[in-house]
Design a protein around this motif. Sequence first.
Motif, short mmCIF file in Angstrom:
data_model
loop_
_atom_site.label_atom_id
_atom_site.label_comp_id
_atom_site.label_asym_id
_atom_site.label_seq_id
_atom_site.Cartn_x
_atom_site.Cartn_y
_atom_site.Cartn_z
N ASP A 1 -0.06 43.96 -14.99
CA ASP A 1 -0.59 45.15 -15.64
C ASP A 1 -1.89 45.62 -14.98
O ASP A 1 -2.42 46.68 -15.32
CB ASP A 1 -0.85 44.90 -17.12
N THR A 2 -2.42 44.83 -14.07
CA THR A 2 -3.66 45.18 -13.38
C THR A 2 -3.47 46.48 -12.59
O THR A 2 -2.55 46.60 -11.78
CB THR A 2 -4.07 44.06 -12.43
N ALA A 3 -4.33 47.44 -12.86
CA ALA A 3 -4.23 48.75 -12.22
C ALA A 3 -5.39 49.63 -12.67
O ALA A 3 -6.13 49.28 -13.59
CB ALA A 3 -2.90 49.43 -12.57
N LEU A 4 -5.48 50.78 -12.03
CA LEU A 4 -6.38 51.84 -12.48
C LEU A 4 -5.56 52.71 -13.44
O LEU A 4 -4.49 53.21 -13.05
CB LEU A 4 -6.88 52.65 -11.30
N TYR A 5 -6.02 52.84 -14.66
CA TYR A 5 -5.30 53.58 -15.70
C TYR A 5 -5.88 54.97 -15.86
O TYR A 5 -7.10 55.12 -16.06
CB TYR A 5 -5.36 52.82 -17.02
N TYR A 6 -5.01 55.97 -15.78
CA TYR A 6 -5.41 57.37 -15.88
C TYR A 6 -4.86 57.99 -17.15
O TYR A 6 -3.69 57.83 -17.49
CB TYR A 6 -4.88 58.17 -14.70
N CYS A 7 -5.71 58.75 -17.81
CA CYS A 7 -5.30 59.56 -18.95
C CYS A 7 -4.91 60.95 -18.44
O CYS A 7 -5.52 61.44 -17.47
CB CYS A 7 -6.48 59.67 -19.92
N ASN A 8 -3.91 61.56 -19.05
CA ASN A 8 -3.63 62.95 -18.73
C ASN A 8 -3.27 63.73 -19.99
O ASN A 8 -2.93 63.16 -21.02
CB ASN A 8 -2.57 63.09 -17.64
N ALA A 9 -3.37 65.04 -19.87
CA ALA A 9 -3.05 65.91 -21.00
C ALA A 9 -2.59 67.26 -20.48
O ALA A 9 -3.18 67.81 -19.54
CB ALA A 9 -4.28 66.08 -21.90
N ASP A 10 -1.56 67.80 -21.10
CA ASP A 10 -1.05 69.14 -20.77
C ASP A 10 -1.69 70.12 -21.73
O ASP A 10 -1.38 70.13 -22.92
CB ASP A 10 0.48 69.17 -20.88
N ARG B 1 -0.66 54.64 -14.57
CA ARG B 1 -1.43 53.61 -13.89
C ARG B 1 -1.03 53.52 -12.42
O ARG B 1 0.09 53.86 -12.05
CB ARG B 1 -1.25 52.24 -14.56
N GLN B 2 -1.99 53.07 -11.63
CA GLN B 2 -1.76 52.95 -10.20
C GLN B 2 -2.39 51.65 -9.71
O GLN B 2 -3.61 51.49 -9.79
CB GLN B 2 -2.34 54.15 -9.45
N GLN C 1 2.42 53.67 -6.02
CA GLN C 1 2.35 55.03 -6.55
C GLN C 1 1.87 54.98 -8.00
O GLN C 1 1.89 53.94 -8.64
CB GLN C 1 3.71 55.69 -6.47
N ARG C 2 1.45 56.15 -8.48
CA ARG C 2 1.02 56.26 -9.87
C ARG C 2 2.27 56.36 -10.75
O ARG C 2 3.12 57.23 -10.54
CB ARG C 2 0.15 57.50 -10.05
N ASP C 3 2.37 55.50 -11.73
CA ASP C 3 3.55 55.43 -12.59
C ASP C 3 3.20 55.70 -14.04
O ASP C 3 2.11 55.37 -14.51
CB ASP C 3 4.19 54.04 -12.51
N LEU C 4 4.17 56.24 -14.76
CA LEU C 4 4.00 56.49 -16.19
C LEU C 4 3.92 55.16 -16.95
O LEU C 4 4.67 54.22 -16.66
CB LEU C 4 5.18 57.30 -16.71
N VAL C 5 2.99 55.10 -17.90
CA VAL C 5 2.91 53.96 -18.80
C VAL C 5 3.45 54.36 -20.17
O VAL C 5 4.37 53.73 -20.70
CB VAL C 5 1.45 53.47 -18.95
N ALA C 6 2.89 55.42 -20.73
CA ALA C 6 3.32 55.90 -22.04
C ALA C 6 2.81 57.31 -22.25
O ALA C 6 1.73 57.67 -21.76
CB ALA C 6 2.81 54.99 -23.16
N VAL C 7 3.60 58.13 -22.97
CA VAL C 7 3.18 59.47 -23.32
C VAL C 7 3.50 59.73 -24.79
O VAL C 7 4.40 59.08 -25.36
CB VAL C 7 3.84 60.55 -22.43
N VAL C 8 2.79 60.68 -25.38
CA VAL C 8 3.04 61.05 -26.77
C VAL C 8 2.89 62.56 -26.90
O VAL C 8 1.95 63.16 -26.36
CB VAL C 8 2.06 60.31 -27.72
#
Length: 121
Positions: free
Chosen positions: A89-98, A38-39, A44-51
């Motif tokens: 928690d207000t932000a632009l939330y981005y999804c990512n995938a490797d 999220r940013q 800066q863009r920060d990690l929220v959660a990964v799996v």
Amino acid sequence: QVQLVESGGGLVQPGGSLRLSCAASGSIFSINVMGWYRQAPGKQRDLVAVVTSGGSTTYADSVKGRFVISRDNANNTVQLQMNSLKPEDTALYYCNADIRRPARVSIVRYWGQGTQVTVSS
């Protein structure tokens, strides 16, 4: 081509809940880590959660106990259940995938275009 599409953002009151979803589509051989960042404006863009593909999760300290990340490997989707939301928690939330594409050796990180989450009364 690979595409990540997010959905589920919106406006919610403090203490409320939202569920974000992200679907990966296109030429995909395998997906390793999927996650959410999220940013907020001016930050800066920060990690929220990964799996990981095996189900191991990592959370930012600020969301532990409130957010839950999950994924569906068969459908190449990842979700973020957000509870007890706070104005911060207000932000632009981005999804990512490797992602590894067919016949490719390298793994590339792809990003969605983002979905806005606003927590306000």
